[in-house]
Design a protein around this motif. Structure first.
Motif, PDB file in Angstrom:
ATOM      1  N   GLY A   8     -32.166   6.529  36.788  1.00  0.00           N
ATOM      2  CA  GLY A   8     -32.198   6.522  38.131  1.00  0.00           C
ATOM      3  C   GLY A   8     -31.813   8.095  38.492  1.00  0.00           C
ATOM      4  O   GLY A   8     -32.536   8.999  39.286  1.00  0.00           O
ATOM      5  N   VAL A   9     -30.743   8.388  37.899  1.00  0.00           N
ATOM      6  CA  VAL A   9     -29.955   9.611  38.189  1.00  0.00           C
ATOM      7  C   VAL A   9     -30.797  10.769  37.499  1.00  0.00           C
ATOM      8  O   VAL A   9     -31.101  11.966  38.186  1.00  0.00           O
ATOM      9  CB  VAL A   9     -28.559   9.502  37.740  1.00  0.00           C
ATOM     10  CG1 VAL A   9     -27.961  11.142  37.905  1.00  0.00           C
ATOM     11  CG2 VAL A   9     -27.790   8.848  38.962  1.00  0.00           C
ATOM     12  N   VAL A  10     -30.989  10.604  36.434  1.00  0.00           N
ATOM     13  CA  VAL A  10     -31.783  11.666  35.590  1.00  0.00           C
ATOM     14  C   VAL A  10     -33.052  11.998  36.000  1.00  0.00           C
ATOM     15  O   VAL A  10     -33.539  13.112  36.206  1.00  0.00           O
ATOM     16  CB  VAL A  10     -31.535  11.355  33.937  1.00  0.00           C
ATOM     17  CG1 VAL A  10     -32.569  12.167  33.299  1.00  0.00           C
ATOM     18  CG2 VAL A  10     -30.284  11.412  33.509  1.00  0.00           C
ATOM     19  N   THR A  11     -34.021  10.914  36.363  1.00  0.00           N
ATOM     20  CA  THR A  11     -35.436  10.943  36.554  1.00  0.00           C
ATOM     21  C   THR A  11     -35.885  11.024  37.785  1.00  0.00           C
ATOM     22  O   THR A  11     -37.051  11.618  38.045  1.00  0.00           O
ATOM     23  CB  THR A  11     -36.081   9.688  35.788  1.00  0.00           C
ATOM     24  OG1 THR A  11     -35.800   8.620  36.458  1.00  0.00           O
ATOM     25  CG2 THR A  11     -35.829   9.620  34.545  1.00  0.00           C
ATOM     26  N   ARG A  12     -35.094  10.617  39.096  1.00  0.00           N
ATOM     27  CA  ARG A  12     -35.771  10.822  40.362  1.00  0.00           C
ATOM     28  C   ARG A  12     -35.059  12.058  41.048  1.00  0.00           C
ATOM     29  O   ARG A  12     -34.324  12.801  40.639  1.00  0.00           O
ATOM     30  CB  ARG A  12     -34.806   9.580  40.916  1.00  0.00           C
ATOM     31  CG  ARG A  12     -35.294   8.308  40.391  1.00  0.00           C
ATOM     32  CD  ARG A  12     -36.749   8.055  40.652  1.00  0.00           C
ATOM     33  NE  ARG A  12     -37.151   6.661  40.048  1.00  0.00           N
ATOM     34  CZ  ARG A  12     -38.420   6.310  40.174  1.00  0.00           C
ATOM     35  NH1 ARG A  12     -39.353   6.922  40.748  1.00  0.00           N
ATOM     36  NH2 ARG A  12     -38.673   5.075  39.665  1.00  0.00           N
ATOM     37  N   ARG A  13     -36.190  12.444  42.121  1.00  0.00           N
ATOM     38  CA  ARG A  13     -35.803  13.507  42.838  1.00  0.00           C
ATOM     39  C   ARG A  13     -35.300  13.202  44.104  1.00  0.00           C
ATOM     40  O   ARG A  13     -34.820  14.180  44.737  1.00  0.00           O
ATOM     41  CB  ARG A  13     -37.151  14.504  42.776  1.00  0.00           C
ATOM     42  CG  ARG A  13     -37.759  14.889  41.586  1.00  0.00           C
ATOM     43  CD  ARG A  13     -38.817  15.558  41.678  1.00  0.00           C
ATOM     44  NE  ARG A  13     -38.798  16.781  42.648  1.00  0.00           N
ATOM     45  CZ  ARG A  13     -40.136  17.257  43.289  1.00  0.00           C
ATOM     46  NH1 ARG A  13     -41.141  16.740  42.770  1.00  0.00           N
ATOM     47  NH2 ARG A  13     -40.081  18.071  44.229  1.00  0.00           N
ATOM     48  N   ASN A  14     -35.450  12.062  44.662  1.00  0.00           N
ATOM     49  CA  ASN A  14     -35.004  11.646  45.758  1.00  0.00           C
ATOM     50  C   ASN A  14     -33.471  11.633  45.719  1.00  0.00           C
ATOM     51  O   ASN A  14     -32.975  10.732  45.215  1.00  0.00           O
ATOM     52  CB  ASN A  14     -35.739  10.418  46.256  1.00  0.00           C
ATOM     53  CG  ASN A  14     -35.586  10.202  47.665  1.00  0.00           C
ATOM     54  OD1 ASN A  14     -34.639  10.599  48.409  1.00  0.00           O
ATOM     55  ND2 ASN A  14     -36.333   9.343  48.290  1.00  0.00           N
ATOM     56  N   VAL A  15     -32.674  12.089  46.872  1.00  0.00           N
ATOM     57  CA  VAL A  15     -31.420  11.901  46.889  1.00  0.00           C
ATOM     58  C   VAL A  15     -30.962  10.819  47.303  1.00  0.00           C
ATOM     59  O   VAL A  15     -29.777  10.276  46.707  1.00  0.00           O
ATOM     60  CB  VAL A  15     -30.787  12.929  47.641  1.00  0.00           C
ATOM     61  CG1 VAL A  15     -29.274  13.109  47.715  1.00  0.00           C
ATOM     62  CG2 VAL A  15     -31.318  14.551  47.593  1.00  0.00           C
ATOM     63  N   ILE A  16     -31.512  10.002  47.880  1.00  0.00           N
ATOM     64  CA  ILE A  16     -31.001   8.515  48.322  1.00  0.00           C
ATOM     65  C   ILE A  16     -31.116   7.784  47.162  1.00  0.00           C
ATOM     66  O   ILE A  16     -30.340   6.935  46.828  1.00  0.00           O
ATOM     67  CB  ILE A  16     -31.931   7.998  49.441  1.00  0.00           C
ATOM     68  CG1 ILE A  16     -31.736   8.772  50.530  1.00  0.00           C
ATOM     69  CG2 ILE A  16     -31.637   6.558  49.765  1.00  0.00           C
ATOM     70  CD1 ILE A  16     -32.768   8.513  52.098  1.00  0.00           C
ATOM     71  N   ILE A  17     -32.316   7.824  46.324  1.00  0.00           N
ATOM     72  CA  ILE A  17     -32.529   7.169  45.143  1.00  0.00           C
ATOM     73  C   ILE A  17     -31.091   7.345  44.047  1.00  0.00           C
ATOM     74  O   ILE A  17     -30.770   6.582  43.319  1.00  0.00           O
ATOM     75  CB  ILE A  17     -33.823   6.969  44.426  1.00  0.00           C
ATOM     76  CG1 ILE A  17     -34.962   6.451  45.647  1.00  0.00           C
ATOM     77  CG2 ILE A  17     -33.814   6.470  43.160  1.00  0.00           C
ATOM     78  CD1 ILE A  17     -36.289   6.663  45.164  1.00  0.00           C
ATOM     79  N   ILE A  18     -31.050   8.731  44.083  1.00  0.00           N
ATOM     80  CA  ILE A  18     -29.842   9.132  43.024  1.00  0.00           C
ATOM     81  C   ILE A  18     -28.668   8.777  43.733  1.00  0.00           C
ATOM     82  O   ILE A  18     -27.881   8.224  42.709  1.00  0.00           O
ATOM     83  CB  ILE A  18     -29.789  10.672  42.970  1.00  0.00           C
ATOM     84  CG1 ILE A  18     -31.169  11.287  42.527  1.00  0.00           C
ATOM     85  CG2 ILE A  18     -28.698  11.254  42.365  1.00  0.00           C
ATOM     86  CD1 ILE A  18     -31.128  12.718  42.533  1.00  0.00           C
ATOM     87  N   LEU A  19     -28.096   8.274  44.848  1.00  0.00           N
ATOM     88  CA  LEU A  19     -26.908   7.876  45.539  1.00  0.00           C
ATOM     89  C   LEU A  19     -27.046   6.572  45.148  1.00  0.00           C
ATOM     90  O   LEU A  19     -25.916   5.778  44.767  1.00  0.00           O
ATOM     91  CB  LEU A  19     -26.855   8.187  46.804  1.00  0.00           C
ATOM     92  CG  LEU A  19     -26.304   9.607  47.196  1.00  0.00           C
ATOM     93  CD1 LEU A  19     -26.103   9.688  48.763  1.00  0.00           C
ATOM     94  CD2 LEU A  19     -25.201   9.977  46.692  1.00  0.00           C
ATOM     95  N   MET A  20     -28.009   5.704  45.302  1.00  0.00           N
ATOM     96  CA  MET A  20     -28.250   4.319  44.740  1.00  0.00           C
ATOM     97  C   MET A  20     -27.936   4.238  43.253  1.00  0.00           C
ATOM     98  O   MET A  20     -27.459   3.165  42.913  1.00  0.00           O
ATOM     99  CB  MET A  20     -29.369   3.793  45.417  1.00  0.00           C
ATOM    100  CG  MET A  20     -29.549   3.497  46.883  1.00  0.00           C
ATOM    101  SD  MET A  20     -31.255   3.135  47.184  1.00  0.00           S
ATOM    102  CE  MET A  20     -31.921   2.022  46.082  1.00  0.00           C
ATOM    103  N   SER A  21     -28.433   5.209  42.505  1.00  0.00           N
ATOM    104  CA  SER A  21     -28.193   4.833  41.236  1.00  0.00           C
ATOM    105  C   SER A  21     -26.704   5.111  40.671  1.00  0.00           C
ATOM    106  O   SER A  21     -26.262   4.451  39.978  1.00  0.00           O
ATOM    107  CB  SER A  21     -29.126   6.137  40.447  1.00  0.00           C
ATOM    108  OG  SER A  21     -30.527   5.819  40.522  1.00  0.00           O
ATOM    109  N   VAL A  22     -26.285   6.087  41.302  1.00  0.00           N
ATOM    110  CA  VAL A  22     -24.777   6.273  41.085  1.00  0.00           C
ATOM    111  C   VAL A  22     -23.899   4.817  41.471  1.00  0.00           C
ATOM    112  O   VAL A  22     -23.047   4.570  40.819  1.00  0.00           O
ATOM    113  CB  VAL A  22     -24.169   7.586  41.985  1.00  0.00           C
ATOM    114  CG1 VAL A  22     -22.622   7.560  41.949  1.00  0.00           C
ATOM    115  CG2 VAL A  22     -24.887   8.730  41.378  1.00  0.00           C
TER     116      VAL A  22
END
Length: 100
Positions: A21-35
């Motif tokens: 999720g962190v590597v492939t997504r561009r949406n910042v909210i999804i990146i935070l959820m992946s973290v």
């Protein structure tokens, strides 16, 4: 009693989903959820090994990580909301305003 291998497999699955999720997504909210998923994988490992050893240190560290994740989510969401009000987007590629 559940063997520790099951906990480690669950933690590995959460870690892989979080990293993808962190590597492939561009949406910042999804990146935070992946973290958050990555931090939960660490928490599962800490609690599982703490239970295996018979001490509570891992559980105490897990509580600190949960507290840190809540603070990170609050601050990150505040930054995202402020950025969305200025730029009307939440894509990570568009966040060049934060450089200066």
């Amino acid at each position: 009693m559940v063997p520790i291998g099951h906990y480690l497999f669950l933690s590995l699955a959460l870690l892989i989903i979080g990293i993808v999720g962190v590597v492939t997504r561009r949406n910042v909210i999804i990146i935070l959820m992946s973290v958050e998923l990555i931090l939960n994988a660490v928490n599962i490992n800490l609690v599982a090994f703490s239970r295996l050893v018979g001490s509570v240190e891992g559980q105490v560290f897990a509580i600190f990580i949960i507290t840190d994740a809540a603070a990170e989510a609050a601050v990150g969401l505040g930054i995202i909301i402020a950025f969305f009000r200025n730029r009307e987007t939440v894509l990570a590629d568009e966040m060049d305003i934060l450089k200066w």
